[in-house]
Design a protein around this motif. Structure first.
Motif, PDB file in Angstrom:
ATOM      1  N   LEU A  92       0.820  -1.214   0.000  1.00  0.00           N
ATOM      2  CA  LEU A  92       0.000   0.000   0.000  1.00  0.00           C
ATOM      3  C   LEU A  92       0.852   1.261   0.000  1.00  0.00           C
ATOM      4  O   LEU A  92       0.570   2.226  -0.718  1.00  0.00           O
ATOM      5  CB  LEU A  92      -0.931   0.013   1.218  1.00  0.00           C
ATOM      6  N   THR A  93       1.890   1.258   0.820  1.00  0.00           N
ATOM      7  CA  THR A  93       2.704   2.474   0.927  1.00  0.00           C
ATOM      8  C   THR A  93       3.552   2.704  -0.320  1.00  0.00           C
ATOM      9  O   THR A  93       3.949   3.842  -0.593  1.00  0.00           O
ATOM     10  CB  THR A  93       3.607   2.428   2.177  1.00  0.00           C
ATOM     11  N   LYS A  94       3.811   1.647  -1.088  1.00  0.00           N
ATOM     12  CA  LYS A  94       4.517   1.817  -2.358  1.00  0.00           C
ATOM     13  C   LYS A  94       3.581   2.329  -3.446  1.00  0.00           C
ATOM     14  O   LYS A  94       3.984   3.079  -4.335  1.00  0.00           O
ATOM     15  CB  LYS A  94       5.154   0.490  -2.792  1.00  0.00           C
ATOM     16  N   GLU A  95       2.314   1.917  -3.372  1.00  0.00           N
ATOM     17  CA  GLU A  95       1.350   2.272  -4.416  1.00  0.00           C
ATOM     18  C   GLU A  95       0.744   3.659  -4.204  1.00  0.00           C
ATOM     19  O   GLU A  95       0.491   4.392  -5.166  1.00  0.00           O
ATOM     20  CB  GLU A  95       0.218   1.239  -4.450  1.00  0.00           C
ATOM     21  N   ILE A  96       0.474   4.013  -2.945  1.00  0.00           N
ATOM     22  CA  ILE A  96      -0.286   5.221  -2.632  1.00  0.00           C
ATOM     23  C   ILE A  96       0.493   6.091  -1.657  1.00  0.00           C
ATOM     24  O   ILE A  96       1.080   5.581  -0.692  1.00  0.00           O
ATOM     25  CB  ILE A  96      -1.656   4.855  -2.011  1.00  0.00           C
TER      26      ILE A  96
END
Length: 201
Positions: free
Chosen positions: A43-47
Motif C-alpha cells: 500500500l505504501t509503495k502504491e499510494i
C-alpha cells in the motif's frame, strides 16, 4: 476530496482453530502477521499515505494488522471500540460448532439476534454510525476492522440504510483492501473493494 482505505484484518488464530472471533480477543497467526506486513509494504509503495489517520478496532487481531502501517508511516494507531466486530454474546469464547448447535434464532432480518446478549445487525450499525459520521467530516483515513463491520461501513458510504442489509452483503476476505474516494461534489467513487492481492505481493 477524501480517500478512505479499509483493510480487513489478516489471518487470526480463530481462523485456524475453529473458534468464534467476534469480541474474543485473538492474536494474528504468524501467517497473518506476514500478510499484514506485506499489505503495508504494498500500500505504501502504491499510494502516498502522507497525512492519513490510522484507525483500528481495539481488538488485537486488528491492531496487529495495523501495526506495520503505523511503523512505516510513523503514526499512532487510533484504537476505536466502535470498529469492533459484531458482538455474538454467549458465543464469544465458544467454537463455531457450539454456535451452530446452540443458536437461538437465525438472522432473517437486521433485528434478529443469534443469542439474547448478542448484537443484531441494527445494533452494530447504530454503534458504527457515529464513527462514520465523524470520519467523513475529517481527512484521509486508513481503517482496519473486521469483515461483518466493514460490510456495514461500506454500505454507509453507498448511502444504504440498515434495512438494506437484509438483501445485501459484501464478500469480505482476510486482508481484503478497499478504497473509497469522496469527491468534492459529494460523489462516491469505489476504487476497489475487498482486493485480496495486497497480502500476496
Amino acid at each position: 476530496m477524501q480517500t478512505i482505505i479499509t483493510i480487513q484484518h489478516t489471518e487470526s488464530v480463530h481462523h485456524t482453530n475453529g473458534m468464534i472471533g467476534s469480541w474474543t480477543d485473538w492474536d494474528l497467526t504468524e501467517k497473518g502477521k506476514t500478510e499484514a506486513k506485506t499489505i503495508a509494504d504494498a500500500l505504501t509503495k502504491e499510494i502516498d499515505l502522507t497525512g492519513f489517520d490510522l484507525y483500528s478496532s481495539d481488538l488485537k487481531r486488528a491492531i496487529q494488522t495495523a501495526a506495520p502501517l503505523a511503523e512505516i508511516l510513523e503514526i499512532t494507531i487510533q484504537k476505536e471500540k466502535r470498529l469492533r466486530e459484531r458482538n455474538l454474546g454467549e458465543a464469544c469464547g465458544k467454537s463455531v460448532k457450539w454456535l451452530k448447535d446452540n443458536i437461538i434464532k437465525h438472522e432473517e432480518s437486521v433485528e434478529d439476534k443469534l443469542f439474547p446478549s448478542a448484537e443484531s445487525k441494527r445494533d452494530s450499525w447504530e454503534r458504527l454510525s457515529p464513527f462514520y459520521n465523524e470520519l467523513i467530516e475529517k481527512g484521509d483515513a486508513l481503517i482496519v476492522a473486521h469483515g461483518d463491520i466493514l460490510t456495514q461501513f461500506h454500505s454507509m458510504f453507498l448511502g444504504y440504510e440498515v434495512e438494506h442489509l437484509d438483501q445485501l452483503t459484501f464478500s469480505g476476505k482476510t486482508g481484503g483492501v478497499s478504497q473509497i474516494t469522496i469527491m468534492d461534489s459529494g460523489k462516491v467513487v469505489i476504487n476497489k473493494i475487498n482486493d485480496g492481492s495486497y497480502k500476496k505481493n
